[in-house]
Design a protein around this motif. Sequence first.
Motif, PDB file in Angstrom:
ATOM      1  N   MET A   1      36.731  24.196  30.703  1.00 30.13           N
ATOM      2  CA  MET A   1      36.141  25.419  30.187  1.00 30.13           C
ATOM      3  C   MET A   1      35.937  26.409  31.341  1.00 30.13           C
ATOM      4  N   LEU A   2      36.390  27.613  31.143  1.00 32.28           N
ATOM      5  CA  LEU A   2      36.263  28.640  32.162  1.00 32.28           C
ATOM      6  C   LEU A   2      34.836  29.165  32.209  1.00 32.28           C
ATOM      7  N   THR A   3      34.310  29.292  33.415  1.00 28.96           N
ATOM      8  CA  THR A   3      32.955  29.827  33.601  1.00 28.96           C
ATOM      9  C   THR A   3      33.028  31.038  34.531  1.00 28.96           C
ATOM     10  N   PHE A   4      31.987  31.832  34.514  1.00 23.62           N
ATOM     11  CA  PHE A   4      31.919  32.962  35.439  1.00 23.62           C
ATOM     12  C   PHE A   4      31.977  32.469  36.882  1.00 23.62           C
ATOM     13  N   GLU A   5      31.286  31.373  37.156  1.00 24.51           N
ATOM     14  CA  GLU A   5      31.255  30.833  38.506  1.00 24.51           C
ATOM     15  C   GLU A   5      32.650  30.448  38.978  1.00 24.51           C
ATOM     16  N   LYS A   6      33.439  29.852  38.089  1.00 20.58           N
ATOM     17  CA  LYS A   6      34.809  29.461  38.423  1.00 20.58           C
ATOM     18  C   LYS A   6      35.645  30.701  38.743  1.00 20.58           C
ATOM     19  N   VAL A   7      35.540  31.736  37.916  1.00 21.56           N
ATOM     20  CA  VAL A   7      36.296  32.968  38.145  1.00 21.56           C
ATOM     21  C   VAL A   7      35.915  33.577  39.491  1.00 21.56           C
ATOM     22  N   LEU A   8      34.635  33.634  39.776  1.00 22.32           N
ATOM     23  CA  LEU A   8      34.188  34.211  41.043  1.00 22.32           C
ATOM     24  C   LEU A   8      34.674  33.400  42.238  1.00 22.32           C
ATOM     25  N   LYS A   9      34.725  32.081  42.093  1.00 15.24           N
ATOM     26  CA  LYS A   9      35.227  31.237  43.176  1.00 15.24           C
ATOM     27  C   LYS A   9      36.712  31.487  43.410  1.00 15.24           C
ATOM     28  N   VAL A  10      37.492  31.573  42.331  1.00 18.55           N
ATOM     29  CA  VAL A  10      38.936  31.792  42.448  1.00 18.55           C
ATOM     30  C   VAL A  10      39.227  33.149  43.091  1.00 18.55           C
ATOM     31  N   PHE A  11      38.462  34.157  42.744  1.00 17.97           N
ATOM     32  CA  PHE A  11      38.717  35.516  43.226  1.00 17.97           C
ATOM     33  C   PHE A  11      37.887  35.892  44.455  1.00 17.97           C
ATOM     34  N   GLN A  12      37.166  34.951  45.023  1.00 17.31           N
ATOM     35  CA  GLN A  12      36.264  35.243  46.136  1.00 17.31           C
ATOM     36  C   GLN A  12      36.969  35.900  47.317  1.00 17.31           C
ATOM     37  N   ALA A  13      38.076  35.343  47.765  1.00 19.22           N
ATOM     38  CA  ALA A  13      38.783  35.897  48.934  1.00 19.22           C
ATOM     39  C   ALA A  13      39.252  37.317  48.652  1.00 19.22           C
ATOM     40  N   TYR A  14      39.776  37.544  47.447  1.00 20.00           N
ATOM     41  CA  TYR A  14      40.210  38.891  47.083  1.00 20.00           C
ATOM     42  C   TYR A  14      39.029  39.861  47.109  1.00 20.00           C
ATOM     43  N   LEU A  15      37.927  39.483  46.491  1.00 21.39           N
ATOM     44  CA  LEU A  15      36.771  40.384  46.439  1.00 21.39           C
ATOM     45  C   LEU A  15      36.216  40.682  47.829  1.00 21.39           C
ATOM     46  N   GLU A  16      36.347  39.737  48.743  1.00 20.13           N
ATOM     47  CA  GLU A  16      35.901  39.978  50.117  1.00 20.13           C
ATOM     48  C   GLU A  16      36.818  40.969  50.831  1.00 20.13           C
ATOM     49  N   ASP A  17      38.086  41.004  50.446  1.00 18.10           N
ATOM     50  CA  ASP A  17      39.059  41.893  51.086  1.00 18.10           C
ATOM     51  C   ASP A  17      39.090  43.302  50.488  1.00 18.10           C
ATOM     52  N   ASP A  18      38.749  43.432  49.217  1.00 20.59           N
ATOM     53  CA  ASP A  18      38.863  44.725  48.535  1.00 20.59           C
ATOM     54  C   ASP A  18      37.538  45.477  48.620  1.00 20.59           C
ATOM     55  N   PRO A  19      37.505  46.594  49.357  1.00 22.94           N
ATOM     56  CA  PRO A  19      36.255  47.331  49.509  1.00 22.94           C
ATOM     57  C   PRO A  19      35.878  48.162  48.279  1.00 22.94           C
ATOM     58  N   LEU A  20      36.751  48.226  47.280  1.00 21.71           N
ATOM     59  CA  LEU A  20      36.508  49.098  46.136  1.00 21.71           C
ATOM     60  C   LEU A  20      35.863  48.418  44.935  1.00 21.71           C
ATOM     61  N   TYR A  21      35.917  47.090  44.869  1.00 22.37           N
ATOM     62  CA  TYR A  21      35.390  46.392  43.687  1.00 22.37           C
ATOM     63  C   TYR A  21      34.374  45.339  44.070  1.00 22.37           C
ATOM     64  N   GLU A  22      33.352  45.235  43.234  1.00 19.52           N
ATOM     65  CA  GLU A  22      32.325  44.206  43.380  1.00 19.52           C
ATOM     66  C   GLU A  22      31.977  43.682  42.006  1.00 19.52           C
TER      67      GLU A  22
ATOM     68  N   ILE B   1      30.518  45.923  31.980  1.00 19.70           N
ATOM     69  CA  ILE B   1      30.018  44.580  31.728  1.00 19.70           C
ATOM     70  C   ILE B   1      31.189  43.702  31.293  1.00 19.70           C
ATOM     71  N   GLN B   2      31.211  42.495  31.795  1.00 18.40           N
ATOM     72  CA  GLN B   2      32.246  41.524  31.433  1.00 18.40           C
ATOM     73  C   GLN B   2      31.577  40.471  30.555  1.00 18.40           C
ATOM     74  N   LYS B   3      31.874  40.517  29.274  1.00 13.04           N
ATOM     75  CA  LYS B   3      31.133  39.701  28.307  1.00 13.04           C
ATOM     76  C   LYS B   3      31.473  38.220  28.357  1.00 13.04           C
ATOM     77  N   THR B   4      32.685  37.893  28.784  1.00 12.27           N
ATOM     78  CA  THR B   4      33.085  36.490  28.850  1.00 12.27           C
ATOM     79  C   THR B   4      33.763  36.228  30.197  1.00 12.27           C
ATOM     80  N   PRO B   5      33.835  34.973  30.597  1.00  5.74           N
ATOM     81  CA  PRO B   5      34.581  34.656  31.826  1.00  5.74           C
ATOM     82  C   PRO B   5      36.042  35.103  31.729  1.00  5.74           C
ATOM     83  N   GLU B   6      36.625  35.019  30.555  1.00  8.81           N
ATOM     84  CA  GLU B   6      38.005  35.458  30.367  1.00  8.81           C
ATOM     85  C   GLU B   6      38.135  36.962  30.584  1.00  8.81           C
ATOM     86  N   ASP B   7      37.149  37.718  30.120  1.00  2.24           N
ATOM     87  CA  ASP B   7      37.154  39.169  30.342  1.00  2.24           C
ATOM     88  C   ASP B   7      37.105  39.469  31.844  1.00  2.24           C
TER      89      ASP B   7
END
Length: 99
Positions: free
Chosen positions: A1-22, A47-53
């Motif tokens: 089951m996909l969770t917000f925490e899982k999505v944030l972990k997968v995209f962590q490196a990208y979010l650290e590199d991109d200064p435009l999105y948080e 707002i992101q209502k689901t982890p899939e969103d």
Amino acid sequence: MLTFEKVLKVFQAYLEDDPLYEVVQTSHGYTLMAWEPHRNDWYSAEIQKTPEDLRNALLGTYANFLEDKITGNDRDLTVTETGEIQQRCRELLEKCREP
């Protein structure tokens, strides 16, 4: 089951590199925020209502980030570059599907 925490972990490196999105957790849920450096202000907060969103929104911003990084906003992507970006997005999508 996909969770917000899982999505944030997968995209962590990208979010650290991109200064435009948080992604921030608010009292209403996870929100994807976009920064406009020329105005020195946020220009979007969704707002992101689901982890899939959240996953889908981040896949889009990640693809745009890679395109900007490759082209410097000076030219169109080549077919090869487009394929590379699609592959990198598929890799993150697959990581989101892993248990």
